[in-house]
Motif scaffolding. Sequence first.
Motif, PDB file in Angstrom:
ATOM      1  N   THR A  47       0.830  -1.208   0.000  1.00 21.92           N
ATOM      2  CA  THR A  47       0.000   0.000   0.000  1.00 21.92           C
ATOM      3  C   THR A  47       0.859   1.250   0.000  1.00 21.92           C
ATOM      4  O   THR A  47       0.621   2.197  -0.783  1.00 21.92           O
ATOM      5  CB  THR A  47      -0.926   0.012   1.237  1.00 21.92           C
ATOM      6  N   TYR A  48       1.888   1.293   0.841  1.00 24.41           N
ATOM      7  CA  TYR A  48       2.774   2.453   0.881  1.00 24.41           C
ATOM      8  C   TYR A  48       3.611   2.562  -0.389  1.00 24.41           C
ATOM      9  O   TYR A  48       3.917   3.669  -0.849  1.00 24.41           O
ATOM     10  CB  TYR A  48       3.679   2.389   2.108  1.00 24.41           C
ATOM     11  N   ALA A  53       4.713   5.729  -5.169  1.00 25.61           N
ATOM     12  CA  ALA A  53       4.906   5.655  -6.612  1.00 25.61           C
ATOM     13  C   ALA A  53       4.235   6.822  -7.324  1.00 25.61           C
ATOM     14  O   ALA A  53       4.545   7.107  -8.491  1.00 25.61           O
ATOM     15  CB  ALA A  53       4.368   4.327  -7.155  1.00 25.61           C
ATOM     16  N   MET A  54       3.327   7.514  -6.636  1.00 26.01           N
ATOM     17  CA  MET A  54       2.651   8.666  -7.214  1.00 26.01           C
ATOM     18  C   MET A  54       3.536   9.913  -7.128  1.00 26.01           C
ATOM     19  O   MET A  54       4.413  10.004  -6.251  1.00 26.01           O
ATOM     20  CB  MET A  54       1.324   8.925  -6.504  1.00 26.01           C
ATOM     21  N   SER A  55       3.305  10.850  -8.007  1.00 31.10           N
ATOM     22  CA  SER A  55       4.037  12.118  -7.966  1.00 31.10           C
ATOM     23  C   SER A  55       3.510  12.965  -6.810  1.00 31.10           C
ATOM     24  O   SER A  55       2.378  12.750  -6.338  1.00 31.10           O
ATOM     25  CB  SER A  55       3.849  12.865  -9.279  1.00 31.10           C
ATOM     26  N   PRO A  56       4.278  13.925  -6.315  1.00 33.04           N
ATOM     27  CA  PRO A  56       3.790  14.827  -5.259  1.00 33.04           C
ATOM     28  C   PRO A  56       2.485  15.518  -5.644  1.00 33.04           C
ATOM     29  O   PRO A  56       1.621  15.730  -4.801  1.00 33.04           O
ATOM     30  CB  PRO A  56       4.933  15.830  -5.103  1.00 33.04           C
ATOM     31  N   GLN A  57       2.350  15.847  -6.935  1.00 32.09           N
ATOM     32  CA  GLN A  57       1.118  16.496  -7.382  1.00 32.09           C
ATOM     33  C   GLN A  57      -0.080  15.560  -7.256  1.00 32.09           C
ATOM     34  O   GLN A  57      -1.171  15.965  -6.834  1.00 32.09           O
ATOM     35  CB  GLN A  57       1.261  16.957  -8.849  1.00 32.09           C
ATOM     36  N   GLN A  58       0.122  14.279  -7.607  1.00 30.90           N
ATOM     37  CA  GLN A  58      -0.964  13.297  -7.475  1.00 30.90           C
ATOM     38  C   GLN A  58      -1.323  13.082  -6.010  1.00 30.90           C
ATOM     39  O   GLN A  58      -2.503  12.964  -5.664  1.00 30.90           O
ATOM     40  CB  GLN A  58      -0.540  11.971  -8.113  1.00 30.90           C
TER      41      GLN A  58
END
Length: 312
Positions: A47-48, A53-58
């Motif tokens: 989960t983490y 894996a997502m961008s800071p914006q996401q």
Amino acid sequence: MKTRSGPGDGPLDPSLSAIMSERRRLINLAYRLLGSLADAEDVVQETYTRWYAMSPQQQKAIESPGGWLTKVASRICLDQLGSARARRERYVGEWIPEPLPDSAEWADGRRPGGGAADPADRVTLDESVSMAFLVVLEAMTPAERVAFVLHDVFRYSFAEVAEIVGRTPAACRQLASSARRRLRASQAPAAPAARHAGVVRDFKQAWDAKDIDALIGLLDPGVTAVADGGGLVSAALRPVEGCEQVARHLVDLAARAPGLEILERSVNGRPGLVLRLDGATVSVMAIDVSDDRITHIWGVRNPDKLRSWTTG
């Protein structure tokens, strides 16, 4: 999905510490859904991994990070429950959920190596992790189990549960209702903790003395003893049923293991027993008591499920 606070959880904010503070709640959720601390740890790690894996914006675009983590962890558990059922059908002998020690077992110096907190420390021990409860959960369909645990244990709304299970809120309500019926049909009222402890203590003393008559007097006529060796160590492949049969089986077990040490310990929040031989934990026994008689004994011998009980 909103975030429900769990034991030790603080207010949610976008910081790293707040994201990581969700870990305890996620471990609690995944253990109840899977019945395995090792699998629960893997689910939380995955989960983490998906979060980072997502961008800071996401990440910033997610209104409730705690809710997002819960949804992802629950869906991973739902997928694992389907494959776990197939694996457990091929399991050698009976499969029993992984037993957990009481946190006091670690606090008094018995923590292996004295290192960082064991994941078992982060599981809140209550009736929703008693062995009797977890065994009933095992008989449910994956969707029933997820709907029931999320709604009845963690208090998510059926609309929120529906997002995870992929069904309508009405269907999730029916799933939880079906799960409750299973619980009511299979569980007798639990004995008060003090009475439960007294029965377990008498049982231990009778077993130590190899007193078959005393053991029979403490066992319900319909008692069932189930052992989980995982195919790695010897264990009865089928449940042993009946008070006389179980009593003789236990006495025979003790006779074949000279020096066996039987200790009273809390197992999943209820009084149980730990068996040690030459200083090593060889089995953990969860015990269910009703009307001052032992109705179920679950003995775990699979070494993979005893890591939280290993003494340094």
